[in-house]
Scaffold this motif. Structure first.
Motif, PDB file in Angstrom:
ATOM      1  N   ILE A 139      12.087  -9.533  -0.408  1.00 24.90           N
ATOM      2  CA  ILE A 139      11.561 -10.223   0.775  1.00 24.90           C
ATOM      3  C   ILE A 139      12.366 -11.499   0.971  1.00 24.90           C
ATOM      4  O   ILE A 139      12.441 -12.325   0.063  1.00 24.90           O
ATOM      5  N   GLU A 140      12.957 -11.652   2.133  1.00 22.54           N
ATOM      6  CA  GLU A 140      13.706 -12.872   2.433  1.00 22.54           C
ATOM      7  C   GLU A 140      13.014 -13.637   3.561  1.00 22.54           C
ATOM      8  O   GLU A 140      12.722 -13.062   4.614  1.00 22.54           O
ATOM      9  N   CYS A 141      12.770 -14.902   3.325  1.00 18.88           N
ATOM     10  CA  CYS A 141      12.136 -15.789   4.308  1.00 18.88           C
ATOM     11  C   CYS A 141      13.078 -16.946   4.569  1.00 18.88           C
ATOM     12  O   CYS A 141      13.380 -17.721   3.654  1.00 18.88           O
ATOM     13  N   LEU A 142      13.543 -17.053   5.806  1.00 12.67           N
ATOM     14  CA  LEU A 142      14.454 -18.137   6.178  1.00 12.67           C
ATOM     15  C   LEU A 142      14.053 -18.647   7.556  1.00 12.67           C
ATOM     16  O   LEU A 142      14.064 -17.895   8.531  1.00 12.67           O
ATOM     17  N   GLY A 143      13.682 -19.917   7.634  1.00 10.38           N
ATOM     18  CA  GLY A 143      13.181 -20.444   8.892  1.00 10.38           C
ATOM     19  C   GLY A 143      11.969 -19.645   9.335  1.00 10.38           C
ATOM     20  O   GLY A 143      11.043 -19.428   8.561  1.00 10.38           O
ATOM     21  N   ASP A 144      12.007 -19.158  10.572  1.00 14.72           N
ATOM     22  CA  ASP A 144      10.870 -18.387  11.080  1.00 14.72           C
ATOM     23  C   ASP A 144      11.104 -16.877  10.991  1.00 14.72           C
ATOM     24  O   ASP A 144      10.436 -16.099  11.665  1.00 14.72           O
ATOM     25  N   LYS A 145      12.048 -16.452  10.149  1.00  9.31           N
ATOM     26  CA  LYS A 145      12.381 -15.031  10.015  1.00  9.31           C
ATOM     27  C   LYS A 145      11.961 -14.495   8.642  1.00  9.31           C
ATOM     28  O   LYS A 145      12.022 -15.209   7.645  1.00  9.31           O
ATOM     29  N   VAL A 146      11.562 -13.230   8.622  1.00  9.74           N
ATOM     30  CA  VAL A 146      11.220 -12.541   7.373  1.00  9.74           C
ATOM     31  C   VAL A 146      11.834 -11.148   7.408  1.00  9.74           C
ATOM     32  O   VAL A 146      11.658 -10.407   8.388  1.00  9.74           O
ATOM     33  N   LYS A 147      12.580 -10.781   6.360  1.00 12.13           N
ATOM     34  CA  LYS A 147      13.159  -9.449   6.240  1.00 12.13           C
ATOM     35  C   LYS A 147      12.693  -8.821   4.934  1.00 12.13           C
ATOM     36  O   LYS A 147      12.543  -9.520   3.922  1.00 12.13           O
ATOM     37  N   VAL A 148      12.507  -7.502   4.961  1.00 13.00           N
ATOM     38  CA  VAL A 148      11.974  -6.796   3.792  1.00 13.00           C
ATOM     39  C   VAL A 148      12.785  -5.536   3.535  1.00 13.00           C
ATOM     40  O   VAL A 148      13.051  -4.755   4.460  1.00 13.00           O
ATOM     41  N   TRP A 149      13.150  -5.325   2.280  1.00 11.06           N
ATOM     42  CA  TRP A 149      13.791  -4.097   1.834  1.00 11.06           C
ATOM     43  C   TRP A 149      12.931  -3.441   0.757  1.00 11.06           C
ATOM     44  O   TRP A 149      12.331  -4.128  -0.062  1.00 11.06           O
ATOM     45  N   VAL A 150      12.887  -2.112   0.751  1.00 11.20           N
ATOM     46  CA  VAL A 150      12.248  -1.352  -0.315  1.00 11.20           C
ATOM     47  C   VAL A 150      13.265  -0.347  -0.846  1.00 11.20           C
ATOM     48  O   VAL A 150      13.765   0.499  -0.088  1.00 11.20           O
ATOM     49  N   ASN A 151      13.602  -0.501  -2.107  1.00 10.52           N
ATOM     50  CA  ASN A 151      14.583   0.372  -2.751  1.00 10.52           C
ATOM     51  C   ASN A 151      15.878   0.465  -1.938  1.00 10.52           C
ATOM     52  O   ASN A 151      16.482   1.536  -1.803  1.00 10.52           O
ATOM     53  N   GLY A 152      16.288  -0.676  -1.405  1.00  8.83           N
ATOM     54  CA  GLY A 152      17.563  -0.767  -0.696  1.00  8.83           C
ATOM     55  C   GLY A 152      17.496  -0.493   0.788  1.00  8.83           C
ATOM     56  O   GLY A 152      18.474  -0.739   1.500  1.00  8.83           O
ATOM     57  N   ASP A 153      16.366   0.034   1.279  1.00 11.36           N
ATOM     58  CA  ASP A 153      16.225   0.313   2.709  1.00 11.36           C
ATOM     59  C   ASP A 153      15.617  -0.899   3.417  1.00 11.36           C
ATOM     60  O   ASP A 153      14.593  -1.424   2.965  1.00 11.36           O
ATOM     61  N   LEU A 165       9.590  -0.070   9.632  1.00 14.18           N
ATOM     62  CA  LEU A 165      10.611   0.634  10.400  1.00 14.18           C
ATOM     63  C   LEU A 165      10.888   2.035   9.900  1.00 14.18           C
ATOM     64  O   LEU A 165      11.493   2.846  10.594  1.00 14.18           O
ATOM     65  N   THR A 166      10.483   2.328   8.672  1.00 14.43           N
ATOM     66  CA  THR A 166      10.894   3.587   8.071  1.00 14.43           C
ATOM     67  C   THR A 166       9.865   4.070   7.073  1.00 14.43           C
ATOM     68  O   THR A 166       9.198   3.274   6.421  1.00 14.43           O
ATOM     69  N   ASP A 167       9.712   5.362   6.968  1.00 16.54           N
ATOM     70  CA  ASP A 167       8.875   5.958   5.934  1.00 16.54           C
ATOM     71  C   ASP A 167       9.774   6.607   4.881  1.00 16.54           C
ATOM     72  O   ASP A 167      10.941   6.881   5.127  1.00 16.54           O
ATOM     73  N   GLY A 168       9.206   6.837   3.710  1.00 16.98           N
ATOM     74  CA  GLY A 168       9.954   7.551   2.685  1.00 16.98           C
ATOM     75  C   GLY A 168      10.836   6.697   1.808  1.00 16.98           C
ATOM     76  O   GLY A 168      11.662   7.231   1.058  1.00 16.98           O
ATOM     77  N   SER A 169      10.679   5.366   1.855  1.00 17.16           N
ATOM     78  CA  SER A 169      11.528   4.496   1.035  1.00 17.16           C
ATOM     79  C   SER A 169      10.983   4.314  -0.384  1.00 17.16           C
ATOM     80  O   SER A 169      11.724   3.898  -1.275  1.00 17.16           O
ATOM     81  N   GLU A 170       9.713   4.594  -0.584  1.00 15.11           N
ATOM     82  CA  GLU A 170       9.106   4.393  -1.902  1.00 15.11           C
ATOM     83  C   GLU A 170       9.462   5.538  -2.848  1.00 15.11           C
ATOM     84  O   GLU A 170       9.674   6.680  -2.425  1.00 15.11           O
ATOM     85  N   ASN A 171       9.497   5.224  -4.137  1.00 10.05           N
ATOM     86  CA  ASN A 171       9.738   6.239  -5.144  1.00 10.05           C
ATOM     87  C   ASN A 171       8.459   7.009  -5.453  1.00 10.05           C
ATOM     88  O   ASN A 171       7.359   6.601  -5.082  1.00 10.05           O
ATOM     89  N   THR A 172       8.612   8.108  -6.167  1.00  5.48           N
ATOM     90  CA  THR A 172       7.479   8.924  -6.579  1.00  5.48           C
ATOM     91  C   THR A 172       6.477   8.059  -7.328  1.00  5.48           C
ATOM     92  O   THR A 172       6.869   7.213  -8.137  1.00  5.48           O
ATOM     93  N   PRO A 173       5.168   8.216  -7.063  1.00  2.00           N
ATOM     94  CA  PRO A 173       4.163   7.419  -7.775  1.00  2.00           C
ATOM     95  C   PRO A 173       4.379   7.451  -9.286  1.00  2.00           C
ATOM     96  O   PRO A 173       4.665   8.493  -9.875  1.00  2.00           O
ATOM     97  N   TYR A 200       0.845  -1.194   0.000  1.00  8.18           N
ATOM     98  CA  TYR A 200       0.000   0.000   0.000  1.00  8.18           C
ATOM     99  C   TYR A 200       0.878   1.241   0.000  1.00  8.18           C
ATOM    100  O   TYR A 200       1.823   1.339   0.783  1.00  8.18           O
ATOM    101  N   HIS A 201       0.561   2.185  -0.895  1.00 12.48           N
ATOM    102  CA  HIS A 201       1.428   3.349  -1.069  1.00 12.48           C
ATOM    103  C   HIS A 201       1.659   4.084   0.246  1.00 12.48           C
ATOM    104  O   HIS A 201       0.731   4.353   0.999  1.00 12.48           O
ATOM    105  N   GLU A 202       2.937   4.367   0.516  1.00  7.48           N
ATOM    106  CA  GLU A 202       3.431   5.028   1.723  1.00  7.48           C
ATOM    107  C   GLU A 202       3.387   4.135   2.960  1.00  7.48           C
ATOM    108  O   GLU A 202       3.635   4.598   4.070  1.00  7.48           O
ATOM    109  N   ASN A 203       3.087   2.845   2.738  1.00  8.66           N
ATOM    110  CA  ASN A 203       3.109   1.875   3.841  1.00  8.66           C
ATOM    111  C   ASN A 203       3.870   0.603   3.448  1.00  8.66           C
ATOM    112  O   ASN A 203       3.738  -0.423   4.119  1.00  8.66           O
ATOM    113  N   ALA A 204       4.627   0.658   2.376  1.00 10.86           N
ATOM    114  CA  ALA A 204       5.292  -0.541   1.865  1.00 10.86           C
ATOM    115  C   ALA A 204       6.232  -1.125   2.909  1.00 10.86           C
ATOM    116  O   ALA A 204       7.071  -0.423   3.472  1.00 10.86           O
TER     117      ALA A 204
END
Length: 229
Positions: free
Chosen positions: A176-190, A160-168, A118-122
């Motif tokens: 998105i990385e899923c390993l065992g019971d862990k999930v990590k997410v990056w948006v545009n490198g953040d 964890l952070t706002d402002g990572s998305e590019n201009t609409p 969702y825009h501005e909530n990625a």
């Protein structure tokens, strides 16, 4: 090559072959091979307009009728790389990981952990009859007594952070990385979210049609043995 080294090399290839056989990319740029659609409105109207189409090499979630595009295969210990944009009005969409039982929530959403687009909530997590924990849970999810994974409960975990998305209109890159019971997410490198103690560790992958038109030019999946830093 010495016989022992050759044997070890062959054994390594045999062990890796099931992972190498996974479809990379999971979207082939041509059609929806390897996927199936679950759109509740199709139950009574099978000729309704499609929620997902492929055009000019892009996978397009039309936004409506609402539903999900789900991989036929299940995956475990994987990295998803998605490049997406909202070509028109911004709005809602998401990628669901560890998806399983269909229509488990609101007779629409499969049991899963949603990575919000969702825009501005990625990068927000949404718990859909599965759960995941993060640091500072009460700050990011609300009062503990209101947490839950079903209708009416606090299922959203803020990123964890706002402002990572590019201009609409511009392309975004979500990993998105899923390993065992862990999930990590990056948006545009953040790094935008990191969870652990997930109640599911494998399942299908799903893309939502949830109101807004979204184009994907890349949707890859690859096996991993460790999380990126």
């Amino acid at each position: 090559m010495k016989p022992k080294a050759l044997l070890l090399s062959l054994l390594s290839l045999l062990l890796l072959s099931p992972l190498m056989a996974q479809k990379l990319p999971i979207f082939n740029g041509k059609d929806l091979s390897g996927w199936h659609v679950d759109v509740p409105d199709q139950d009574e109207n099978p000729n309704i307009s499609p929620s997902f189409v492929v055009k000019d090499g892009l996978l397009i979630s039309m936004g409506t009728p609402q539903g999900h595009l789900i991989t036929d295969d299940e995956y475990e210990n994987y990295r998803i790389t998605a490049e997406y944009r909202f070509p028109e009005a911004t709005g809602n969409c998401g990628i669901l990981v560890h998806a399983s039982t269909p229509r488990s929530l609101y007779k629409m959403f499969p049991k899963s952990i949603e990575v919000q687009m969702y825009h501005e909530n990625a990068g927000d997590f949404w718990c859909i009859v599965e759960n995941i924990e993060v640091d500072n849970m009460e700050e990011r999810r609300g009062p503990k007594e209101e947490w839950g994974v079903t209708e009416g409960k606090k299922r959203r975990i803020l990123n964890l952070t706002d402002g990572s998305e590019n201009t609409p209109g511009l392309w975004n890159r979500m990993v998105i990385e899923c390993l065992g019971d862990k999930v990590k997410v990056w948006v545009n490198g953040d790094l935008v979210n990191e969870g652990y103690n997930a109640t599911a560790t494998k399942g299908q992958v799903a893309v939502q049609a949830e109101g807004a038109k979204v184009e994907f030019r890349k949707l890859d999946l690859e096996p991993i043995t460790e999380l990126s830093k």
